[in-house]
Write an enzyme that holds these catalytic residues in place. Structure first.
Site, PDB file in Angstrom:
ATOM      1  N   PHE A 534      12.699  -1.551  10.239  1.00  0.00           N
ATOM      2  CA  PHE A 534      11.286  -1.666   9.887  1.00  0.00           C
ATOM      3  C   PHE A 534      11.130  -2.356   8.531  1.00  0.00           C
ATOM      4  O   PHE A 534      10.822  -3.539   8.488  1.00  0.00           O
ATOM      5  CB  PHE A 534      10.627  -0.295   9.891  1.00  0.00           C
ATOM      6  CG  PHE A 534       9.146  -0.319   9.554  1.00  0.00           C
ATOM      7  CD1 PHE A 534       8.365  -1.449   9.798  1.00  0.00           C
ATOM      8  CD2 PHE A 534       8.536   0.789   8.992  1.00  0.00           C
ATOM      9  CE1 PHE A 534       7.012  -1.462   9.497  1.00  0.00           C
ATOM     10  CE2 PHE A 534       7.180   0.780   8.681  1.00  0.00           C
ATOM     11  CZ  PHE A 534       6.428  -0.349   8.934  1.00  0.00           C
ATOM     12  N   GLN A 537      10.906  -0.427   0.804  1.00  0.00           N
ATOM     13  CA  GLN A 537       9.764  -0.380  -0.109  1.00  0.00           C
ATOM     14  C   GLN A 537      10.196   0.018  -1.507  1.00  0.00           C
ATOM     15  O   GLN A 537      11.043   0.897  -1.683  1.00  0.00           O
ATOM     16  CB  GLN A 537       8.722   0.613   0.418  1.00  0.00           C
ATOM     17  CG  GLN A 537       7.422   0.660  -0.378  1.00  0.00           C
ATOM     18  CD  GLN A 537       6.367   1.491   0.317  1.00  0.00           C
ATOM     19  OE1 GLN A 537       6.361   1.589   1.544  1.00  0.00           O
ATOM     20  NE2 GLN A 537       5.472   2.095  -0.442  1.00  0.00           N
ATOM     21  N   ASN A 576      -0.123  -0.243   0.292  1.00  0.00           N
ATOM     22  CA  ASN A 576      -1.412   0.305  -0.131  1.00  0.00           C
ATOM     23  C   ASN A 576      -1.674   1.627   0.573  1.00  0.00           C
ATOM     24  O   ASN A 576      -0.935   2.032   1.469  1.00  0.00           O
ATOM     25  CB  ASN A 576      -2.546  -0.695   0.129  1.00  0.00           C
ATOM     26  CG  ASN A 576      -2.672  -1.077   1.600  1.00  0.00           C
ATOM     27  OD1 ASN A 576      -2.598  -0.231   2.481  1.00  0.00           O
ATOM     28  ND2 ASN A 576      -2.864  -2.368   1.864  1.00  0.00           N
ATOM     29  N   PHE A 587       6.688  -4.096  -0.213  1.00  0.00           N
ATOM     30  CA  PHE A 587       7.765  -3.846   0.740  1.00  0.00           C
ATOM     31  C   PHE A 587       8.209  -5.153   1.378  1.00  0.00           C
ATOM     32  O   PHE A 587       7.485  -6.161   1.374  1.00  0.00           O
ATOM     33  CB  PHE A 587       7.330  -2.837   1.810  1.00  0.00           C
ATOM     34  CG  PHE A 587       6.174  -3.279   2.660  1.00  0.00           C
ATOM     35  CD1 PHE A 587       6.371  -3.985   3.840  1.00  0.00           C
ATOM     36  CD2 PHE A 587       4.861  -2.989   2.283  1.00  0.00           C
ATOM     37  CE1 PHE A 587       5.306  -4.385   4.627  1.00  0.00           C
ATOM     38  CE2 PHE A 587       3.789  -3.388   3.062  1.00  0.00           C
ATOM     39  CZ  PHE A 587       4.011  -4.098   4.238  1.00  0.00           C
ATOM     40  N   LEU A 596       0.682  -5.000  11.287  1.00  0.00           N
ATOM     41  CA  LEU A 596       0.302  -4.877   9.883  1.00  0.00           C
ATOM     42  C   LEU A 596      -0.622  -6.002   9.426  1.00  0.00           C
ATOM     43  O   LEU A 596      -1.100  -5.969   8.283  1.00  0.00           O
ATOM     44  CB  LEU A 596       1.553  -4.862   8.998  1.00  0.00           C
ATOM     45  CG  LEU A 596       2.551  -3.718   9.242  1.00  0.00           C
ATOM     46  CD1 LEU A 596       3.727  -3.828   8.281  1.00  0.00           C
ATOM     47  CD2 LEU A 596       1.870  -2.369   9.090  1.00  0.00           C
ATOM     48  N   HIS A 600      -2.189  -5.369   5.257  1.00  0.00           N
ATOM     49  CA  HIS A 600      -1.397  -5.512   4.033  1.00  0.00           C
ATOM     50  C   HIS A 600      -1.340  -6.981   3.643  1.00  0.00           C
ATOM     51  O   HIS A 600      -1.146  -7.855   4.496  1.00  0.00           O
ATOM     52  CB  HIS A 600       0.019  -4.968   4.238  1.00  0.00           C
ATOM     53  CG  HIS A 600       0.075  -3.492   4.495  1.00  0.00           C
ATOM     54  ND1 HIS A 600       0.176  -2.564   3.481  1.00  0.00           N
ATOM     55  CD2 HIS A 600       0.007  -2.785   5.649  1.00  0.00           C
ATOM     56  CE1 HIS A 600       0.189  -1.343   4.008  1.00  0.00           C
ATOM     57  NE2 HIS A 600       0.085  -1.456   5.321  1.00  0.00           N
TER      58      HIS A 600
END
Length: 640
Positions: A534, A537, A576, A587, A596, A600
């Protein structure tokens, strides 16, 4: 009484006999169904039944898909080209040339090629502001007028200036009013501050062929020639619309070709009645309809022969505000910005440059709104496409090129008749050309999206003009103040990760990152959240995932751009806690994460060190907190 009773009994008996015979002729299951329907009807229906309207058939335009395939469909503009000043006019000719003009008096010629356009020639045509540009129906001549009291005529095929007039008045609008094959290239030019129209021979001298001073009683704001019927439609500042014929009918009312004698029998008083001013009109290719946009933001389609309204589309700001409240079309911040631009546009003359255009089939109209360029099907009365919705510019004047580009290559009879797919290549390239509010560029939409998006770079904004000294100074000052860099390298305890940044798309996010990096803010930070397959971060000074702030001391807004999506691994984005809550955390994805998008802000992509990012994502972590058991730290961040 006995007789009447006997007659009634006999009638009832005959009715019952007929029912039994009818039932005997039907299959048993049909009889049962009939009885069931009667019973259901008797149980369910009490009182009279309403008149049930028949289902309304949905209108369908035959071959709609084919027509739409021959229109631009890309969500973003493919290319944009520069003038030295704000571009005000764009015109497509039937000879595959495009003419653009800017407010500083410059006129440029471009040639339509198989894909896109090519620059041909640049004229410093006028010393003042260009007020109007018009092309002849046959695509051979173009004229431009300016507030320096000049009129210039250009030979399109040879891209040369062939005539110029020094006028005794300030011109307002110009239009070619001759059909192909006419002996005289008649050119109409109106005065800016009076209702007078002058007719010239565009290829001849300055001598006037006619002066028309009784058609209008207010300054003229548009003139358009319908070559199918040899009629001009013009409008003035009072909202009055008039029809007048060409030289063959001595510029009189064309009673022989229209189906009305008096304007009271038409809807041509629509603008005056609503106290609005049309900004211009365009005719359908067959000359049966014309479309206009007015200051009241309504798009009106008229039947030419009858002067009757055919369609009205209301694009008022209040409607967009209501739609945004019910079903948001844009992020609230972007919608508010566009709304402010619309209110500003209403107060300036640039609003009069907006127009609507027909496609070559005459079934669709295209016009610009605050949410993009709408493509509306006139047959079904529905908006079928919105072009350029993702772009942040406000488009104004449109022109459309749809025909196949004429090739000079020699084609034999055998080549034309063959089934060779290499020779049957589709050379059509539908292109929409647009000017924009306060922009010194014009924009091209096609069926192609901007090139080289996959690399994170985009060369769609062509710098075909040298920037002025003021622009160069502004760019240097902007760079000096923000301290934005194009490349950053994360030096971590597992290796280096090089990131390419995109300040041209998300300036605040990149400025925030670069300033933090330059101040050493990220030094010593750990990768506090790592999820295999994935992302990884970091950027939280507390190491818990709940800390960090922007360089402005709080949070800042999202910056989404259609060219930057989570469509590939190693994308760098802001972390966020919801919309517009960006701080310092960011990230790096290790797989494509399209869910996403628009959540983001993407501000970079890993260009080197993908293996390092992959190694970080594979370390052992706490199953509850996703925090690595062994700390992986950022030593420092270097900018370049």
């Amino acid at each position: 009484r006995t007789y009447i009773s006997t007659v009634i009994a006999r009638i009832m008996s005959e009715v019952e006999d007929r029912k039994r015979k009818k039932s005997a002729d039907l299959p048993e299951d049909a009889v049962q169904q009939q009885q069931q329907e009667q019973e259901d009807g008797e149980e369910d229906v009490i009182g009279p039944l309403p008149d049930v309207p028949s289902a309304k058939k949905r209108k369908v335009l035959p071959f709609e898909k084919v027509f739409l395939e021959n229109l631009p469909s890309a969500e973003m503009y493919e290319r944009s080209y520069m003038h030295r000043d704000v571009v005000t006019h764009t015109v497509c000719t039937s000879s595959d040339f495009i003419v653009t003009a800017s407010c500083d008096g410059h006129v440029k010629f471009w040639k339509k090629v198989e894909e896109g356009i090519e620059f041909v020639k640049h004229f410093r045509a006028h010393m003042g502001r260009v007020l109007d540009v018009a092309a002849s129906k046959d695509g051979l001549l173009v004229c431009s007028v300016s507030d320096d009291r000049s009129l210039k005529v250009f030979d399109v095929i040879n891209f040369d200036m062939i005539n110029m007039f020094k006028l005794g008045y300030v011109p307002g609008r110009c239009e070619w009013i001759y059909s192909g094959g006419a002996a005289t290239a008649a050119l109409a030019c109106s005065e800016k501050d009076s209702p007078v129209i002058h007719i010239y021979d565009g290829r001849g001298d300055r001598k006037e062929l006619a002066i028309l001073d009784k058609i209008h009683f207010a300054p003229i704001i548009f003139m358009k020639f319908n070559s199918t019927h040899d009629v001009v439609v013009s409008g003035d500042e009072s909202g009055m619309v008039e029809y007048w014929a060409g030289s063959s009918q001595a510029y009189a009312f064309p009673s022989s070709c229209v189906s009305f004698e008096h304007k009271i029998d038409t809807d041509l008083y629509e603008f005056a009645k609503n106290k609005t001013i049309p900004t211009g009109i365009s005719f359908s290719p067959d000359g049966k309809f014309f479309v206009s946009i007015a200051r009241d933001r309504k798009v009106r389609v008229f039947r030419f022969l009858t002067g009757k309204l055919y369609r009205v589309f209301d694009e008022a700001l209040e409607i967009f505000i209501e739609q945004q409240q019910v079903s948001p079309q844009l992020p609230n911040m972007e919608f508010g910005r566009r709304l402010a631009v619309e209110r500003e546009l209403e107060k300036v003359p640039a609003f009069l440059l907006s127009n609507a255009q027909f496609d070559e089939s005459g079934n669709f109209i295209l016009y610009s709104t605050m949410i993009g360029i709408k493509v509306v099907n006139l047959f079904t009365n529905k908006c079928v496409r919105v072009i350029g919705k993702e772009e942040s510019v406000r488009f104004l004047q449109l022109s459309v090129h749809q025909g196949q580009v004429k090739k000079k290559a020699i084609v034999t009879l055998e080549m034309e008749a063959s089934d060779n797919p290499a020779l049957r290549k589709d050379s059509s390239d539908p292109t929409l050309l647009c000017t924009a509010y306060k922009k010194n560029r014009f924009y091209l939409f096609s069926r192609r999206n901007p090139g080289d998006i996959k690399s994170g770079e985009s060369d769609r904004d062509v710098f075909n003009e040298k920037p002025s000294k003021e622009e160069q100074m502004a760019a240097m000052q902007s760079t000096g103040v923000s301290g934005v860099s194009g490349t950053a390298t994360l030096h971590t305890t597992m290796g280096d990760i090089q990131i390419k940044l995109f300040p041209e798309y998300c300036s605040k996010a990149v400025e925030n990152f670069c300033t933090h990096a330059r101040n050493g803010y990220y030094d010593g930070h750990i990768f506090h959240r790592v999820i295999k397959q994935f992302m990884i971060q970091t950027g939280d000074p507390t190491g818990t995932g709940t800390g960090g702030e922007s360089i402005w001391g709080g949070e800042f807004e999202d910056e989404f751009h259609p060219a930057l999506k989570h469509d590939r691994p190693y994308t760098v984005s802001m972390a966020n806690a919801g919309p517009n809550t960006n701080g310092s955390q960011f990230f790096i994805t290790v797989v494509a994460t399209p869910w996403l998008d628009s959540k983001h802000t993407v501000f970079g992509r890993v260009s080197r060190g993908m293996d390092v990012a992959q190694l970080v994502s594979e370390v052992k972590t706490n199953s509850k907190t996703d925090k690595p058991y062994d700390d992986i730290k950022i030593i420092n961040v270097s900018l370049k």
